[in-house]
Design a protein around this motif. Structure first.
Motif, PDB file in Angstrom:
ATOM      1  N   SER A 134      25.119 -85.807 -53.526  1.00  0.00           N
ATOM      2  CA  SER A 134      24.903 -85.923 -52.281  1.00  0.00           C
ATOM      3  C   SER A 134      25.007 -84.729 -51.379  1.00  0.00           C
ATOM      4  O   SER A 134      24.993 -83.363 -51.426  1.00  0.00           O
ATOM      5  CB  SER A 134      26.630 -85.802 -51.557  1.00  0.00           C
ATOM      6  OG  SER A 134      26.256 -86.850 -50.423  1.00  0.00           O
TER       7      SER A 134
ATOM      8  N   LYS B  94      16.952 -90.166 -52.400  1.00  0.00           N
ATOM      9  CA  LYS B  94      16.931 -91.463 -52.405  1.00  0.00           C
ATOM     10  C   LYS B  94      18.556 -91.886 -51.232  1.00  0.00           C
ATOM     11  O   LYS B  94      19.096 -91.241 -51.160  1.00  0.00           O
ATOM     12  CB  LYS B  94      18.050 -92.285 -53.126  1.00  0.00           C
ATOM     13  CG  LYS B  94      17.068 -91.515 -54.215  1.00  0.00           C
ATOM     14  CD  LYS B  94      16.236 -92.746 -55.146  1.00  0.00           C
ATOM     15  CE  LYS B  94      14.957 -91.921 -56.118  1.00  0.00           C
ATOM     16  NZ  LYS B  94      13.918 -91.702 -56.135  1.00  0.00           N
TER      17      LYS B  94
ATOM     18  N   THR C 137      21.101 -88.879 -51.122  1.00  0.00           N
ATOM     19  CA  THR C 137      21.253 -88.450 -52.654  1.00  0.00           C
ATOM     20  C   THR C 137      19.927 -87.504 -52.947  1.00  0.00           C
ATOM     21  O   THR C 137      18.598 -88.016 -53.145  1.00  0.00           O
ATOM     22  CB  THR C 137      22.135 -88.861 -53.972  1.00  0.00           C
ATOM     23  OG1 THR C 137      20.467 -90.126 -53.911  1.00  0.00           O
ATOM     24  CG2 THR C 137      23.638 -89.556 -53.187  1.00  0.00           C
TER      25      THR C 137
ATOM     26  N   VAL D  77      21.933 -94.052 -50.464  1.00  0.00           N
ATOM     27  CA  VAL D  77      22.790 -94.588 -51.281  1.00  0.00           C
ATOM     28  C   VAL D  77      23.279 -95.782 -50.008  1.00  0.00           C
ATOM     29  O   VAL D  77      23.863 -95.758 -48.721  1.00  0.00           O
ATOM     30  CB  VAL D  77      23.493 -93.790 -51.434  1.00  0.00           C
ATOM     31  CG1 VAL D  77      25.058 -94.743 -52.572  1.00  0.00           C
ATOM     32  CG2 VAL D  77      23.133 -92.164 -52.544  1.00  0.00           C
TER      33      VAL D  77
END
Length: 59
Positions: free
Chosen positions: A24, A57, A19, A59
């Motif tokens: 996303s 990031k 993300t 996830v």
């Protein structure tokens, strides 16, 4: 995220959820500066953006 992990994700055949600001994205490429990557949103929109890899990031 760091440059090593970005390279691992790019070379992986797995669908790894990443993300950017909570959205996303797919990582298209690591840019030559080693600090940014080109990404696009998952889904029908193919708009590409250059972002700092530190803001990505997993996830």
């Amino acid at each position: 995220m760091d440059v090593t992990r970005v390279k691992q994700i790019l070379s992986s055949s797995a669908d790894i959820n990443v993300t950017y600001n909570g959205i996303s994205v797919w990582i298209d490429q690591l840019n030559e500066d080693g600090k940014t990557a080109t990404v696009h949103l998952r889904g029908p929109l193919e708009e590409r953006s250059e972002v700092e890899i530190s803001e990505l990031k997993e996830v």
